[in-house]
Enzyme design. Sequence first.
Site, PDB file in Angstrom:
ATOM      1  N   HIS A  82     -15.828   5.302  -4.857  1.00 29.87           N
ATOM      2  CA  HIS A  82     -14.750   4.694  -5.335  1.00 29.87           C
ATOM      3  C   HIS A  82     -13.955   4.628  -4.204  1.00 29.87           C
ATOM      4  O   HIS A  82     -12.616   4.218  -4.222  1.00 29.87           O
ATOM      5  CB  HIS A  82     -14.208   5.103  -6.775  1.00 29.87           C
ATOM      6  CG  HIS A  82     -13.757   6.351  -6.636  1.00 29.87           C
ATOM      7  ND1 HIS A  82     -13.867   7.522  -6.148  1.00 29.87           N
ATOM      8  CD2 HIS A  82     -12.175   6.483  -7.039  1.00 29.87           C
ATOM      9  CE1 HIS A  82     -13.044   8.509  -6.364  1.00 29.87           C
ATOM     10  NE2 HIS A  82     -11.975   7.975  -6.865  1.00 29.87           N
ATOM     11  N   CYS A  91      -8.746   3.462 -14.481  1.00 26.99           N
ATOM     12  CA  CYS A  91      -7.986   3.320 -13.249  1.00 26.99           C
ATOM     13  C   CYS A  91      -8.894   2.784 -12.198  1.00 26.99           C
ATOM     14  O   CYS A  91     -10.257   2.690 -12.352  1.00 26.99           O
ATOM     15  CB  CYS A  91      -8.028   4.890 -12.593  1.00 26.99           C
ATOM     16  SG  CYS A  91      -7.310   4.974 -10.827  1.00 26.99           S
ATOM     17  N   HIS A  98      -4.182  -0.238  -6.450  1.00 29.95           N
ATOM     18  CA  HIS A  98      -4.984   0.707  -6.978  1.00 29.95           C
ATOM     19  C   HIS A  98      -4.172   1.525  -8.007  1.00 29.95           C
ATOM     20  O   HIS A  98      -3.198   2.085  -7.809  1.00 29.95           O
ATOM     21  CB  HIS A  98      -5.449   1.700  -5.869  1.00 29.95           C
ATOM     22  CG  HIS A  98      -5.982   3.044  -6.472  1.00 29.95           C
ATOM     23  ND1 HIS A  98      -5.978   4.346  -6.067  1.00 29.95           N
ATOM     24  CD2 HIS A  98      -6.965   3.060  -7.533  1.00 29.95           C
ATOM     25  CE1 HIS A  98      -6.839   4.946  -6.570  1.00 29.95           C
ATOM     26  NE2 HIS A  98      -7.197   4.319  -7.598  1.00 29.95           N
ATOM     27  N   LYS A 100       3.769   3.748  -2.067  1.00 31.43           N
ATOM     28  CA  LYS A 100       3.187   4.725  -2.756  1.00 31.43           C
ATOM     29  C   LYS A 100       3.990   5.044  -3.921  1.00 31.43           C
ATOM     30  O   LYS A 100       5.275   5.242  -3.780  1.00 31.43           O
ATOM     31  CB  LYS A 100       2.989   6.072  -1.560  1.00 31.43           C
ATOM     32  CG  LYS A 100       2.080   6.159  -1.081  1.00 31.43           C
ATOM     33  CD  LYS A 100       1.061   6.835  -1.627  1.00 31.43           C
ATOM     34  CE  LYS A 100      -0.301   7.242  -1.072  1.00 31.43           C
ATOM     35  NZ  LYS A 100      -1.568   6.484  -1.922  1.00 31.43           N
ATOM     36  N   GLY A 139      -9.548   3.718   1.129  1.00 26.00           N
ATOM     37  CA  GLY A 139      -9.462   5.008   1.970  1.00 26.00           C
ATOM     38  C   GLY A 139      -8.071   5.472   1.860  1.00 26.00           C
ATOM     39  O   GLY A 139      -7.340   5.073   1.063  1.00 26.00           O
ATOM     40  N   HIS A 158      -2.298   6.428  -6.488  1.00 29.29           N
ATOM     41  CA  HIS A 158      -2.026   4.847  -6.605  1.00 29.29           C
ATOM     42  C   HIS A 158      -1.305   4.435  -5.568  1.00 29.29           C
ATOM     43  O   HIS A 158      -0.218   4.996  -5.225  1.00 29.29           O
ATOM     44  CB  HIS A 158      -1.522   4.927  -8.003  1.00 29.29           C
ATOM     45  CG  HIS A 158      -2.278   5.450  -9.144  1.00 29.29           C
ATOM     46  ND1 HIS A 158      -2.055   5.288 -10.500  1.00 29.29           N
ATOM     47  CD2 HIS A 158      -3.678   5.511  -9.006  1.00 29.29           C
ATOM     48  CE1 HIS A 158      -2.856   5.879 -11.319  1.00 29.29           C
ATOM     49  NE2 HIS A 158      -3.959   5.817 -10.608  1.00 29.29           N
ATOM     50  N   MET A 218      -4.167   6.386   2.971  1.00 25.76           N
ATOM     51  CA  MET A 218      -3.106   5.257   3.515  1.00 25.76           C
ATOM     52  C   MET A 218      -3.227   5.187   5.047  1.00 25.76           C
ATOM     53  O   MET A 218      -2.324   4.557   5.612  1.00 25.76           O
ATOM     54  CB  MET A 218      -1.765   5.816   2.969  1.00 25.76           C
ATOM     55  CG  MET A 218      -1.387   7.007   3.234  1.00 25.76           C
ATOM     56  SD  MET A 218       0.178   7.316   2.559  1.00 25.76           S
ATOM     57  CE  MET A 218       0.389   9.087   3.266  1.00 25.76           C
TER      58      MET A 218
END
Lengths: 484, 144
Positions: free
Chosen positions: A407, A99, A238, A483, A383, A204, A385
């Site tokens: 991270h 990840c 991400h 998202k 950070g 993610h 959203m």
Amino acid sequence: MNSDKLKKISECLYEAPAESRPGMLVPARVYATDDLIRTMDDAALTQITNVAMLPGIQKYAILLPDGHSGYGFPIGGVAAIDPDSGVISPGGIGFDINCGIRLVATSLTLEDIKPNIRKLVDMLFTSVPSGVGAKGMISLSDKKFDDAMIKGAVWAVENGYGDQSDLEFIEENGRMKDADPASVSQKARERGRNQIGTLGSGNHFLEIQVAKKENFFDERIAKDFGIYLDDQIVIMIHCGSRGFGHQVATDYLQRFLSVMKPKYGLSMPDRELACAPFYSEDGQAYYSAMNCGINIAFLNRQLIMHRVREVFSDVFKRSPAELGIRLVYDVCHNTAKLEKHIVNGKEKKLLVHRKGATRALPKDTAGIPSRYKSSGQPVIIGGSMESGSYLLAGCPGAEETFYSTVHGSGRTLSRSQAKKQFRGDVLRKDMEERGIYVRTASYSGLAEEAGAAYKNVDEVVRATELAGLSMPAVCFVPIGNIKG
Amino acid sequence: MPYELLEEITRADIAFKISGKDIPELFLSAAEAVISVMIENPKSISHRKKRKAEFKNAAIDMLLYDFLNELIYVKDAESLLLIPKTINLTKNTNNAFIIKCEFFGEQIDDGRHVLKTDVKAVTLHNLTAAESETGWAAVFVLDV
């Protein structure tokens, strides 16, 4: 977390001595400000002291400022293990192998993008599949899948998904060398085959962000990394290795659990810390399968970036090069890698497990792109959203953490606590009023990711800087979010 | 409720406590909990597809682990949402537990299934399955 149980070493560093629990081989160290340590849960401390029991662990088990409890290892955990005498543990990497996070710069500004932000987010939402059951943009035959496992992002570039120059700006140049598809089960292949190029869900995201003038902290380093305009637009991706990596971890966790005691005489206080000697048949099989997982995650993020290039090019009717779209850097969060570090004054090869942690190399270190040599390795901190994300540079002070740093911002609320406090549809509307346009595959998933469910990212970055682990160059605020 | 969320075990992931009068009921409830993480409306899953599967393990908690991982595997490998209909439990001569399961389900359809979270794995963290005062109880953590 109750810091009374810990010894305060410095402003940002606490320690649980090796004597604090039976079985600990080294002390556990927690990097946090007083404010952050109060938000860390007690389970995270238990978990990092469990990590300190892994055979072969060197110096300290480390919990970084964004740390919180996970399963087995805490999130934000680092363990450097002597590969000759110690173990590899799938729980120290996590199910979502590699990840990671990727930052893409453009030469567009907020003014350029504002009229098109909805169109861009809508098109990205369509082009980059996300959420439960999403199918990827390619489906690979067995032969091609094997090649992809071996080559990672290199395979993507060779097959037209990106530019050769992208590879220089990916950790390990987008390809781990010790990857062997023969160590990967058929189940992992079946789970992963149709998911390459998908975002997933949970935390993610794919986000369009802006670098506002007041958020530059070190203009020289930011410029070195390619962020130089007031209101410059960047894109952050991400995600990880999807079902492929999840199944590799599942397979080997079971395998390690069945062999660790009878075959190797090992036991750990948590089954998620199942492990095997690194240079054993089992350890090497997992290592080579895990490296396939790392490569598939590099490939995944490369394909998603390719889609981002296509969408921006479509919307602005200009080529990606004309739009200044270039990869700033791609960092891994969940890996175990063989690296050289100094232990007791001597250079030693160590297997560094990072779970929810970022490698952070200081300037003039081998392994970072030549363009960034005078600044250090870019570190990207995603950070929440609703808040902001940071671009930092690695610092020499991170030697104590085996050149590892945070991270993300780390959770303060569990997912169900967040859902009790927020509603996804209301949150989306509220965010839109604040200038963040969101598309999501799941409103309940959106509620779980509300900004208030996370630690204050500014405080996490402050702790990181105070501890000398990495230094901030620029902060980005979100204006568009996808998202899963 | 046959299942409830546990807050204190993990902050990043999802922990469940499951109960059932016997092992088959425990497993049915556990599957219900996992599906409830994946979609909002598990009742919308039709019976279009049927599937049989058998799992064997000497330890009940690891049997549960194998059983739940199958639901996650088919979700990714075949885009299939499966719900167990019947579970028959036996023991073999080596005293290992065997469950024979019948599942029903269908392909994921984002038009009808309100999608929630893509479950990555069942973890071994705090995994337990044991007899309780009222029958059987289990705890497991899902990585999401």
